[in-house]
Write an enzyme that holds these catalytic residues in place. Structure first.
Site, mmCIF file in Angstrom:
data_model
loop_
_atom_site.group_PDB
_atom_site.id
_atom_site.type_symbol
_atom_site.label_atom_id
_atom_site.label_comp_id
_atom_site.label_asym_id
_atom_site.label_seq_id
_atom_site.Cartn_x
_atom_site.Cartn_y
_atom_site.Cartn_z
ATOM 1 N N GLY A 175 0.837 -1.190 0.000
ATOM 2 C CA GLY A 175 0.000 0.000 0.000
ATOM 3 C C GLY A 175 0.874 1.242 0.000
ATOM 4 O O GLY A 175 1.760 1.386 0.847
ATOM 5 N N VAL A 205 3.800 -1.300 3.666
ATOM 6 C CA VAL A 205 3.310 0.050 3.402
ATOM 7 C C VAL A 205 4.491 0.950 3.050
ATOM 8 O O VAL A 205 5.530 0.922 3.715
ATOM 9 C CB VAL A 205 2.550 0.636 4.615
ATOM 10 C CG1 VAL A 205 2.108 2.062 4.329
ATOM 11 C CG2 VAL A 205 1.339 -0.224 4.957
ATOM 12 N N LYS A 206 4.301 1.720 1.997
ATOM 13 C CA LYS A 206 5.303 2.697 1.579
ATOM 14 C C LYS A 206 4.802 4.092 1.943
ATOM 15 O O LYS A 206 3.661 4.451 1.639
ATOM 16 C CB LYS A 206 5.530 2.601 0.070
ATOM 17 C CG LYS A 206 6.455 3.668 -0.510
ATOM 18 C CD LYS A 206 6.592 3.465 -2.012
ATOM 19 C CE LYS A 206 7.384 4.586 -2.663
ATOM 20 N NZ LYS A 206 7.545 4.376 -4.128
ATOM 21 N N THR A 207 5.658 4.869 2.593
ATOM 22 C CA THR A 207 5.249 6.202 2.999
ATOM 23 C C THR A 207 6.445 7.136 2.976
ATOM 24 O O THR A 207 7.550 6.738 2.597
ATOM 25 C CB THR A 207 4.601 6.168 4.397
ATOM 26 O OG1 THR A 207 3.898 7.393 4.632
ATOM 27 C CG2 THR A 207 5.628 5.967 5.495
ATOM 28 N N ASP A 254 12.414 2.735 -0.752
ATOM 29 C CA ASP A 254 11.984 2.506 -2.135
ATOM 30 C C ASP A 254 12.302 3.787 -2.891
ATOM 31 O O ASP A 254 11.472 4.690 -2.966
ATOM 32 C CB ASP A 254 10.493 2.183 -2.188
ATOM 33 C CG ASP A 254 10.029 1.851 -3.599
ATOM 34 O OD1 ASP A 254 10.879 1.542 -4.444
ATOM 35 O OD2 ASP A 254 8.808 1.892 -3.855
#
Length: 302
Positions: A175, A205-207, A254
């Site tokens: 996500g 999760v990427k944030t 990322d």
């Protein structure tokens, strides 16, 4: 509708305490101890078992912005970098046309799309069938989640549908917290956005990193958080952000523009790996970057 009056802000995130005993089940990816073997195997293609971390190279930008700087030629600009990445995040079109099938990198496919940069970006739909993801041997599928955006509910429903498909076939879901230009980028917002994604079933999760309170974001999310590189920064600043992210609980980075728009992409990728997997401090990693870049230049000239 839930009564939101009198809600008390969360305070104790236990950021100094490790995960509760037994919750990891001996597996190196946070929150995945109860998943099926196939899904855990796929997560192991993304997160190195010896460190539990990942360096993911993102070059999926073309799905809404076209051939931006550094991504003009995926075959010549990106493909040579892939062997040094733990995982790669891209569209299925980029994978099929430009990435050698001999790669060992974990494959993370962009699974949402629709609007271009000329339109409202939150107006996305699922744009990838799970069967095609399996044909491409994907380890994970990435989907934007627009918490606070115009099409928030649809993006959350997209995530839920993708998780259902992923669970049926043992494919992880990443996500991605998508932040609009008018949204406040602070720890309170990212705690909300990352927690919603995890509660809806995202396995990763990427944030974005924030300097104030990022450790509360990672502590309150029950699955691994990886940090987006965001806009292009000077190399030392990007390495500092990566270092602080890891120190404050992230399970990896990322990065896209901070690698493929660097003056020496291969050297920058090596320096980021040094931070994430070898514990290099920013100054040490920057020295590695300069030495590697200089060596590459010397080899090219000889």
């Amino acid at each position: 509708m839930a009564d939101t009056d009198g809600l008390i802000d969360a305070r104790d995130f236990g950021t100094s305490a490790p995960a509760a005993s037994g919750l990891s089940g001996g597996f190196h990816v946070k929150g995945a101890h109860g998943q099926d073997w196939g899904l855990r195997n796929r997560l192991s293609r993304i997160f190195r078992p010896d460190t539990g971390r990942t360096v993911m190279l993102a070059f999926d930008h073309g799905y809404f912005v076209g051939p931006m700087a550094g991504l003009e030629r995926l075959d010549t600009g990106i493909a040579p970098l892939v062997p040094a990445a733990d995982a790669i995040m891209m569209t299925r079109g980029a994978l099929r046309t430009s990435i050698p099938p001999t790669t060992d990198a974990g494959i993370v496919l962009r699974a949402s799309g629709g609007p271009s940069i000329l339109r409202e970006l939150s107006d996305e739909h699922i744009a990838l069938d799970i069967e095609d993801a399996l044909r491409l041997n994907a380890a994970a599928l990435a989907i934007q989640v627009f918490i606070g955006g115009e099409h928030e509910s649809r993006s959350v429903a997209n995530l839920a549908a993708l998780v259902d498909a992923g669970q049926r076939h043992g494919v992880a879901v990443l996500g991605v917290t998508a932040v609009g230009k008018d949204m406040v980028r602070d720890a309170r917002y990212f705690r909300l956005a990352t927690r919603i994604s995890a509660e809806m079933g995202a396995h990763v999760v990427k944030t974005y990193y924030v300097e104030d309170g990022f450790e509360t974001v990672t502590a309150s999310c029950p699955v691994p958080i990886i940090v987006a590189g965001g806009k292009k920064l000077p190399e030392l600043d990007a390495l500092t952000m990566a270092y602080r992210s890891i120190q404050e609980g992230a399970a990896g980075v990322d990065m896209g523009r901070n690698i493929f728009q660097s003056e020496s992409p291969a050297a920058m990728l090596a320096a980021v790996r040094g931070v994430v997997h070898d514990g290099l401090k920013p100054a040490e990693a920057y020295e590695l970057f300069k030495e590697t870049a200089a060596g590459a230049t010397g080899n090219a000239e000889s």
